[in-house]
Design a protein around this motif. Structure first.
Motif, PDB file in Angstrom:
ATOM      1  N   PHE B  93      49.240  38.004  26.120  1.00  0.00           N
ATOM      2  CA  PHE B  93      49.293  37.333  24.820  1.00  0.00           C
ATOM      3  C   PHE B  93      48.765  38.327  23.795  1.00  0.00           C
ATOM      4  N   SER B  94      48.992  38.043  22.545  1.00  0.00           N
ATOM      5  CA  SER B  94      48.611  39.055  21.543  1.00  0.00           C
ATOM      6  C   SER B  94      47.112  39.313  21.588  1.00  0.00           C
ATOM      7  N   GLU B  95      46.287  38.269  21.792  1.00  0.00           N
ATOM      8  CA  GLU B  95      44.837  38.414  21.683  1.00  0.00           C
ATOM      9  C   GLU B  95      44.126  38.587  23.029  1.00  0.00           C
ATOM     10  N   TYR B  96      44.807  38.228  24.083  1.00  0.00           N
ATOM     11  CA  TYR B  96      44.140  38.276  25.387  1.00  0.00           C
ATOM     12  C   TYR B  96      45.167  38.459  26.499  1.00  0.00           C
ATOM     13  N   ILE B  97      44.630  38.716  27.684  1.00  0.00           N
ATOM     14  CA  ILE B  97      45.486  38.935  28.844  1.00  0.00           C
ATOM     15  C   ILE B  97      45.044  37.968  29.927  1.00  0.00           C
ATOM     16  N   PHE B  98      46.027  37.402  30.642  1.00  0.00           N
ATOM     17  CA  PHE B  98      45.711  36.427  31.674  1.00  0.00           C
ATOM     18  C   PHE B  98      46.166  36.949  33.032  1.00  0.00           C
ATOM     19  N   LEU B  99      45.299  36.816  34.023  1.00  0.00           N
ATOM     20  CA  LEU B  99      45.656  37.258  35.372  1.00  0.00           C
ATOM     21  C   LEU B  99      45.095  36.251  36.357  1.00  0.00           C
ATOM     22  N   THR B 100      45.939  35.846  37.319  1.00  0.00           N
ATOM     23  CA  THR B 100      45.391  35.021  38.399  1.00  0.00           C
ATOM     24  C   THR B 100      45.814  35.608  39.729  1.00  0.00           C
ATOM     25  N   LEU B 101      44.873  35.675  40.659  1.00  0.00           N
ATOM     26  CA  LEU B 101      45.234  36.130  42.005  1.00  0.00           C
ATOM     27  C   LEU B 101      44.407  35.371  43.033  1.00  0.00           C
ATOM     28  N   LYS B 102      44.551  35.762  44.285  1.00  0.00           N
ATOM     29  CA  LYS B 102      43.888  35.044  45.368  1.00  0.00           C
ATOM     30  C   LYS B 102      42.804  35.936  45.970  1.00  0.00           C
ATOM     31  N   MET B 103      41.578  35.396  46.064  1.00  0.00           N
ATOM     32  CA  MET B 103      40.558  36.027  46.904  1.00  0.00           C
ATOM     33  C   MET B 103      40.826  35.558  48.331  1.00  0.00           C
ATOM     34  N   ILE B 104      40.853  36.462  49.282  1.00  0.00           N
ATOM     35  CA  ILE B 104      41.088  36.031  50.667  1.00  0.00           C
ATOM     36  C   ILE B 104      39.867  36.399  51.500  1.00  0.00           C
ATOM     37  N   ILE B 111      40.898  32.097  54.577  1.00  0.00           N
ATOM     38  CA  ILE B 111      40.768  31.163  53.461  1.00  0.00           C
ATOM     39  C   ILE B 111      41.096  31.876  52.159  1.00  0.00           C
ATOM     40  N   LYS B 112      41.934  31.222  51.377  1.00  0.00           N
ATOM     41  CA  LYS B 112      42.325  31.777  50.083  1.00  0.00           C
ATOM     42  C   LYS B 112      41.621  31.023  48.961  1.00  0.00           C
ATOM     43  N   GLU B 113      41.027  31.756  48.022  1.00  0.00           N
ATOM     44  CA  GLU B 113      40.411  31.140  46.849  1.00  0.00           C
ATOM     45  C   GLU B 113      41.211  31.524  45.620  1.00  0.00           C
ATOM     46  N   HIS B 114      41.503  30.524  44.806  1.00  0.00           N
ATOM     47  CA  HIS B 114      42.166  30.742  43.533  1.00  0.00           C
ATOM     48  C   HIS B 114      41.190  31.438  42.583  1.00  0.00           C
ATOM     49  N   TYR B 115      41.635  32.509  41.954  1.00  0.00           N
ATOM     50  CA  TYR B 115      40.748  33.235  41.039  1.00  0.00           C
ATOM     51  C   TYR B 115      41.543  33.620  39.790  1.00  0.00           C
ATOM     52  N   GLU B 132      30.326  30.980  46.026  1.00  0.00           N
ATOM     53  CA  GLU B 132      30.023  31.927  47.110  1.00  0.00           C
ATOM     54  C   GLU B 132      30.842  33.209  46.961  1.00  0.00           C
ATOM     55  N   ASP B 133      30.623  33.899  45.880  1.00  0.00           N
ATOM     56  CA  ASP B 133      31.454  35.069  45.593  1.00  0.00           C
ATOM     57  C   ASP B 133      30.812  36.350  46.089  1.00  0.00           C
ATOM     58  N   ASP B 134      30.481  36.411  47.384  1.00  0.00           N
ATOM     59  CA  ASP B 134      29.860  37.634  47.896  1.00  0.00           C
ATOM     60  C   ASP B 134      30.706  38.867  47.632  1.00  0.00           C
ATOM     61  N   ILE B 135      32.001  38.687  47.483  1.00  0.00           N
ATOM     62  CA  ILE B 135      32.871  39.830  47.206  1.00  0.00           C
ATOM     63  C   ILE B 135      32.496  40.475  45.872  1.00  0.00           C
ATOM     64  N   LEU B 136      32.032  39.670  44.933  1.00  0.00           N
ATOM     65  CA  LEU B 136      31.758  40.182  43.591  1.00  0.00           C
ATOM     66  C   LEU B 136      30.276  40.421  43.330  1.00  0.00           C
ATOM     67  N   ASP B 137      29.421  40.006  44.284  1.00  0.00           N
ATOM     68  CA  ASP B 137      27.983  40.145  44.079  1.00  0.00           C
ATOM     69  C   ASP B 137      27.568  41.566  43.718  1.00  0.00           C
ATOM     70  N   PHE B 138      28.142  42.512  44.456  1.00  0.00           N
ATOM     71  CA  PHE B 138      27.722  43.908  44.245  1.00  0.00           C
ATOM     72  C   PHE B 138      28.044  44.373  42.815  1.00  0.00           C
ATOM     73  N   LEU B 139      29.061  43.770  42.204  1.00  0.00           N
ATOM     74  CA  LEU B 139      29.418  44.135  40.834  1.00  0.00           C
ATOM     75  C   LEU B 139      28.292  43.742  39.876  1.00  0.00           C
ATOM     76  N   HIS B 140      27.791  42.517  40.076  1.00  0.00           N
ATOM     77  CA  HIS B 140      26.672  42.066  39.253  1.00  0.00           C
ATOM     78  C   HIS B 140      25.491  43.015  39.383  1.00  0.00           C
ATOM     79  N   LYS B 141      25.234  43.430  40.609  1.00  0.00           N
ATOM     80  CA  LYS B 141      24.106  44.335  40.840  1.00  0.00           C
ATOM     81  C   LYS B 141      24.321  45.676  40.147  1.00  0.00           C
TER      82      LYS B 141
END
Lengths: 340, 340, 340, 340, 340
Positions: B93-104, B111-115, B132-141
Motif C-alpha cells: 500500500f502507499s503508506e505501509y506494507i503487509f505480509l503474512t506467513l506461517k511460523m512452523i 504446528i503452523k502459526e499464523h503470523y 510462545e514465540d521462542d523463535i523470535l525471543d533472540f531478536l528481542h534480546k
C-alpha cells in the motif's frame, strides 16, 4: 542470525592458510602462507598483475572478517563463505563479483566441498575448507608454465578458468552415476536376490544430492554468461557461454540417469515377481502330479473287507501303471503350458 | 463475506495484549500490555524511533478494527490478519506494507502459526495468536543488548529481521522431515512388518502441508526482494535477496524429501513382496520334499494281496534309503537354485 | 454452429423469470417476475441506481436474444450464456464485461451449475438455470438490510461480491474433498476388504471434475484483477486481488488432495498384498508343520513284513513324542521368523 | 527433400476434383468439377464475391503446382498440403494465410484426415483427400439457404466457420474417448478376467494420437486469434477468440481422460491381486482344515502292534468327533478373520 | 581444459580428407582430397561461387587449428568440432555461424555421429568423423544434376539443405522406435515369458539417448529460424521455419513413444501377475478336489478294531460314489467361479 558470520561446516578449528599466485605475461610469483595484510599490500602494489589468492580453512571467522574489511566485501558475502551448507549462489556488487558452488568428488558417496570465489579488478580470491584441491592443481601448473591463455588474460579469465575446472569435474560425477546405475541394473536383472531396494534408494539419494548442486549451478551460470558487469570482457563472455553449455549437458545427463534409476524399483519388483512365479510353478507341478497319485494309493490302503481289486493277481502292477500314465499326462500338460 | 473481519482460528476468546519495543541507536524502551491509543501516541510522538508493536491474540475483532482506524489499515488486510487460515500473502500500500506467513514448529505434527506483519514508516506491527514465540525471543534480546545491525537500522531492517527469523526456522522443519524420512526408510527396509502404509501416508501429508506454506512464501519473498516500494532502503534489499536464497534452499530440500517419500510406497511394496517370496519358498521346499516321499510310503501302505516287495527281507530299509536319496537330491536342487 | 444461440443443458422447457433489485445508498426496491422491457426501462430511468437483474431459466432462447438486443450484448456472449457446458470464461467489451463460472454444490456428486454475469455501467445481470441459489441468498439480505459496503458502492462492487460468494463456496468443496479423502484412506488402511478400487476411481474423477472448473477460474480471476477496464474502480481492484488470492488457495488445496488420492491406489495395493501375505503365512505354517508328520505316520502305515519298529512295545509313544518335538521345533522356527 | 512437392498419404492415384461455391449477400452459385483455370478466372472476375474452392484428392502433384502458380502460393505451403502427415500448422504470408489441421472421425480407431486451408482476399481454398466431408456439409447448406452470418460476411468469416466446424467435431471425439474409458473402467472393475492390459494400452495410444493433433492445434488457434494480419476483420477476431476457447476446452477434456486412463493399469493390477487373494483363500481354507485331519487318520493307520486306542470300542467314533470339532473350530477361526 | 582443442571421440588416428564442391548456377566443380591451403585459395579466388567443404576425420588437431587460422574460426568452435561428445549447439559470430548436431543412424543401437557446420559468406564447411554419409549423398547428386533450388541459391540455402537432410533422417529414427515399441508390446502381451524387463529397460535407454540429441536440437533450430544474422536471407528463413516444424514433429513423436514405453513395465507386471494367477488356480483346483478325498480314504485306512463300515458289503463302492459326487460338486463350484 542475519549479519553474523558463523562457520557452519563440521570441521574442528583449523589454521587458515593464504597462498597468493601473482602473474602477468612476463612475471610469475608464488607466495605461500602469508598474512592477510601482506596479501592486501601485494594486490595494491601490483595493480597490473593478476593475483589468485587461495584462502584455505573457513573455521576462523575473525580472519574472514579481516578479509572483508580490507577488500570491502559485504557481510552477507562473508556469511555465505563461512556457511558451507550455502546453496550455489551468484551475486554482483559494483566493485566485485561473488560466486559460490560445490566441488564434487566422485568417491563412494559423492563428497561435496563448499567453494567460494570473489572476482575483483585484478584479483580472484578462492575460499575452500581444505587443501586437497587436485581438481585445480593443473590450473596452477598451467599458470606457472605459461600454458594456455591465462597468463595473457585478466582476472576475469582466471575466474572463468577456475569455475570451468570445477564444472568440468561434474562430467566425472555424471559418469560415476552412469556406472553405478548400470551395475545396479545388471544386478537386478541377473540376480535380484542379491540386489535390494536399499541400493536403489541409496542411488536415488545420491542422484538427488548431486542434482541439488548442479541444478542451481545451471541457473547461476546462465546469469553469469548474461551478466553485463564491467568486470567481464566480451572475450571472456564467449567462454562463459561455453561454460553454460557444459553445465546444461551435465544437467541433462543427470536428468537421464534420474529417469532410469526411478524406473529401477519397478524393474526390481518385476524381477521379484518373476522369481515368485518360478517358485509357484515348482510347487504347483510337484503338488499337481503327486496329489492324485497319493489319493489313489490311499484308496487301496483302505481296510474294507470287500475290495475285490485287492485280491486280483496283477492289480498292484496295473495301479502302478495307471499312476505312471497319469503322471506322464500331467507332465505333457505342463510342458504344453510352457511351465518348464 | 467480503469486507467483514472475522476470526477464523480455533481458539476461544482471549485477551489481546500489546507490547511495544521502541528504540534508536541510543535509546531503548519496552512497554508491556499497553492500550492501542497509547501505542499510537507513542508511534506519533517519537517519529525518529523504530517501534516494534507485538499484538497477541486475534479473537477480539473490535480491537483489530481500532488498530485499523488509527494506523489507517485497509479492511482487507484486517480480514487477512484475523483469518488464521489465510495463505502466505504480500501486499503493498502507499503508506505501509503487509505480509503474512506461517511460523512452523517442528513438533510431532508440524504446528503452523499464523503470523502477520505490517511495516510502516517508523514501526512494525506483528500479529500472532499466542505468545510462545521462542523463535523470535533472540531478536528481542539482540535489540536490547544492541547486538547486530538492528539498533542502527530503520524499521525495514526490523521487518527483514523478523521475516528472516521465521524463515530460518524452516531449516529446522526441513531437517525434521529429513530425520523422519530416514527413520521410516530404515524401518521399511529392516522390518517391513512393523512399518505400515499408514506411516508413509502420514509423512506424505506432513510434507504436503509444509510445502503448502513454503511454496507461496517463496513467491512472496521473490516479490519482496524485487519490490520498489520506498519503504525499503537499498541496503535492506541486499538482505531481502539473501532471504530469497534461503527460502529457495528450504524449498529445494523439501522437494527432495518429497521425491524420496513418494518412492517409499514402492519400496514398501517390494519389501512385502520379498517377504512373501520367502514364505512361498519355505512352503515350496517343504511340500516338494515330502510330497513324493508321502506318495512312496502310501504305495507300500496299499493292501494288495500280491505285492512281492512287502515280503522282501530288507525292502523296508531299501525304501527308507531311496527316500533319503530323493530328499538329498531335492535339497541339492534347491541349493543350486539359491533358494536357501 | 457459430453465431447461433442454442440451449445445451439437460432441463426441459421452463419459464424464464426476471427479478430486479435496484438500490443506491438511500433507496431499495425489489421487483419480482417482470418483463424484459420493464427491466430495461428501469435501468434506463434510474441511471444513478445499481440494478441487479436475476435472470433464471436458460431454455427460452428468444428471451435471451431480446435481452441481447436491448442491452446490446454480443451474440457470442449469448451463446456462452445458453451453453451450460461452457468452460469458465472472461471477456471484455467496450460497454460491458462478461464472466461465466461454475457454482459447485458439495452434495454427493459435486453438482455444477452454470452461472453467467454481465457487468454494465449501472447494472449486473446474472444468468442461471434454477432458483435454488442459497449461495447468493445472504447477498440479497445484505443489500436489503444495508449491511457491508454494497449499498454504498457501484455495480462493479456488486459484480465482485457475487463472484466472491461463488468462489468462497469453493472452500466448502475443497473441505468436502478433504473429508471424503480421509474417510477413504481410513477405510483402505483399516479394512481393505471393504474398500474397492472403484471408490478410489470415483474420488479421482470428482477431483478432476472440480479442478476442471477451478483451474480455468484461476486464470480468469487473474485476468480480472489485472484488467484495466474503465468499469472497475481502483477501490474494487483491491478486492479483486483478494479474490485472486482465494482462488489460488482453493486451487492449491485441491492440488494437495489430488496428490494424496493419486497415491491411494498404491496404498490399496500394499494393503491387499499385506492381506495376501497373511493368508500365505497361515497356509505355510499349517502345511509345514503337518506335512512331515503325515509322512512319518505314513512310514509306519506301510505293510512290509519286516519292520522291526512295529513290534517294539513303546514304539508308538516314541513316534508320537518325536512328532511332538518336530512340531514344537517348527513352531519355534516360525516364531523366530516373526510369522505370528 | 526440401522444395519438392511429394504426396505422402497412402491413397492410390485419384482424380482431383475442384468445386467452387461463389456468393455474396444476394448471389449464390455452385460450380462442380471445373478446371483450375476456370476457377482462377472466376475468382478474378468476381472480386466482390467470396469463393469457397473445394480441392479434393491430393495425389496429383502437378495440379497442386498449377494452383500454386496461379494463386502464387509458396512451394513450402504446397509441400505441406501434399504431405498428409504434416502436423497442424499456421503460417502467414503477405497475400494469404495458410492453415492445416486434422479432421478426426470418431469411428473405432479415430481416423484422422489431413485438411488444409488457404485464405485469400476474396477466396478460401480447402484441400482434402476425399469427399466424405459430412462434418462440413451443413456449412454448404447454410450458405445456400442464407442461414447465419456467412452470406453477409467476407472470406475471413468463411475461413473461421470451416475451422470452427472441424474443431467443434473434436467435442465428439472427446465424448467418444469418455465413453470408451468408462466402458473399460466398468469392465475392469466388474470382470477383470475379461479385460486385458492390451485394451488399456490401445486406449492409451488412441488418446495420445488424438492429443497429438489437438495439442498443436491449440497453439495454432492461439496464434490465429492474436494475429494482426490485415485479412482478419476485428469482427471475425471475436469469433477466433471464441474458437480458442473451444479448443482449450477440448484439450482440457482430453487431459482429464488421459489422467484417468493412465490410472487404469493400476486399477487392473489391484483387481487381479484381489482375484488372486480370493484364490489363495480357498486353497488355504481347504488345506488348513484337511491337513490336520489327514494327519490324525494317518496316525491310526499305523501298524504298530501296541496301539491301545485301536482296541477301544468307541475309539473310532471319538476320533471322528475330535476331527469334527477341529474342523468346526478352524471354520470359526476363518469366519472371524473375514475370509469368507 | 579451456581453450585447448582435444579430440574426444573413440577412433584411432586417421587421415583428414578435404573435398570441395564449388558451384554457381552455371558452373560446377568437385575437388577431392585437396590441402587446406588449396581449399582456402579456392574460396578466396571464387567469391561468387558457393563452396561446400567436406572435412572428414577429426583426429588430427593440428589440421583443425590450421583451418581455424585461415578461416579465422574462434578456438572454442574448434574445440566443439573436435569434441565428438559435444551436445547440439548453435553459435553466431560476426563473420560466420556455427552449428553442431548429431546424425543418428537407425541401426540396432541408434549410432550417433557428431556433425558440425560452419556457414560463411560464400562457403559451408562440414566436419564429420567418417565418410559413410549416405544421408547426405543425395544432396551431392542434386547439386551436380542441378535439381532443386540449391544451384540457384547462396551458401545459407546449402547450410539449410544439409541441416534439413539430417533432421529429416530423424523421422526414420522415430519410426524405428515406433516399430521396436510395437514389437515389444506384442511380445509382452502374447508371451510375457519370452519378454524380460531388460528389453524394456534397453528400449527406454535408447529413447532417452535419442531424445538427448533431439531435444536440444529443437531449441537450436528455434534460435536458428528466429536469428537476425545477416547471413540468412529472408527467403531462407521461410525454410528454416519449416525446419523448426519438422523437429517439433519428431520431438512430439518421440514424446509419445516415451509415454508408451514408460507404461510397458506396468503392462509386463500385470502380464506376470495374470500368469501367476493361472498357476495358482491350477494348484488350488487340484488341491481342493483331492485333499478331502485323500482324507476320506485315510479314514478307512485306520486300523481301529471296531469300525462297522469296514464290514458292510458295498461300503467300498458307496465310499467311491461319495467321493465321485464330492469331486463333481467341487468342479461345478469352480466352473461357477469361472476358474476354468
Amino acid at each position: 542470525m542475519p549479519g553474523q558470520i558463523t562457520y557452519v561446516g563440521d570441521r574442528s578449528q583449523e589454521n587458515t592458510e593464504i597462498d597468493v599466485v601473482s602473474y602477468d605475461t612476463e612475471n610469475y610469483n608464488r607466495s605461500k602462507n602469508i598474512s592477510i595484510d601482506e596479501t592486501f599490500k601485494m594486490v595494491k602494489d601490483h595493480p597490473d598483475q593478476v593475483h589468485w589468492i587461495t584462502y584455505t580453512g573457513l573455521t576462523d571467522v575473525d580472519q574472514l572478517q579481516k578479509i572483508g574489511q580490507l577488500f570491502s566485501v559485504h557481510p552477507l558475502v562473508l556469511e555465505d563463505i563461512a556457511n558451507t551448507k550455502q546453496r550455489p549462489r551468484y551475486d554482483e556488487f559494483s566493485e566485485y563479483i561473488f560466486l559460490t558452488l560445490k566441488m564434487i568428488y566422485a568417491s563412494d558417496k559423492f563428497i561435496k566441498e563448499h567453494y567460494a570465489l570473489i572476482l575483483g579488478e585484478n584479483f580472484v580470491i578462492s575460499f575452500q575448507e581444505n587443501k586437497e584441491d587436485d581438481i585445480l592443481d593443473f590450473l596452477h601448473k598451467r599458470i606457472e608454465t605459461k600454458k594456455g591463455r591465462i597468463r595473457n588474460s585478466d582476472s576475469d579469465y582466471l575466474f572463468y578458468a577456475i569455475t570451468d575446472a570445477i564444472i568440468d569435474n561434474y562430467y566425472n560425477i555424471s559418469e560415476a552415476i552412469e556406472q553405478k546405475t548400470e551395475q545396479l541394473e545388471d544386478k537386478i536383472l541377473s540376480a535380484p536376490d542379491h540386489a535390494s531396494p536399499e541400493e536403489i534408494q541409496v542411488l536415488k539419494r545420491q542422484i538427488l544430492s548431486v542434482r541439488k548442486s548442479v541444478a542451481p549451478t545451471k541457473e547461476i551460470i546462465n546469469r553469469l554468461h548474461l551478466s553485463k558487469h564491467q568486470l567481464f570482457s566480451s572475450k571472456t563472455k564467449r567462454f562463459l557461454a561455453d561454460l553454460y553449455d557444459h553445465i546444461l549437458q551435465v544437467n541433462e545427463n543427470i536428468g537421464i540417469y534420474r529417469e532410469i534409476v526411478w524406473g529401477l524399483m519397478d524393474m526390481y519388483m518385476s524381477s521379484i515377481s518373476n522369481k515368485m512365479n518360478e517358485v509357484m510353478k515348482v510347487l504347483t507341478i510337484m503338488s499337481t502330479i503327486f496329489i492324485p497319485l497319493t489319493f489313489i494309493v490311499g484308496v487301496y490302503g483302505m481296510n474294507f473287507q470287500n475290495m475285490p481289486e485287492l485280491g486280483y493277481h496283477n492289480a498292484y502292477y496295473y495301479v502302478l501303471g495307471v499312476m505312471f500314465i497319469i503322471s506322464v499326462l500331467l507332465i505333457i500338460y505342463f510342458k504344453k503350458k510352457n511351465w518348464f
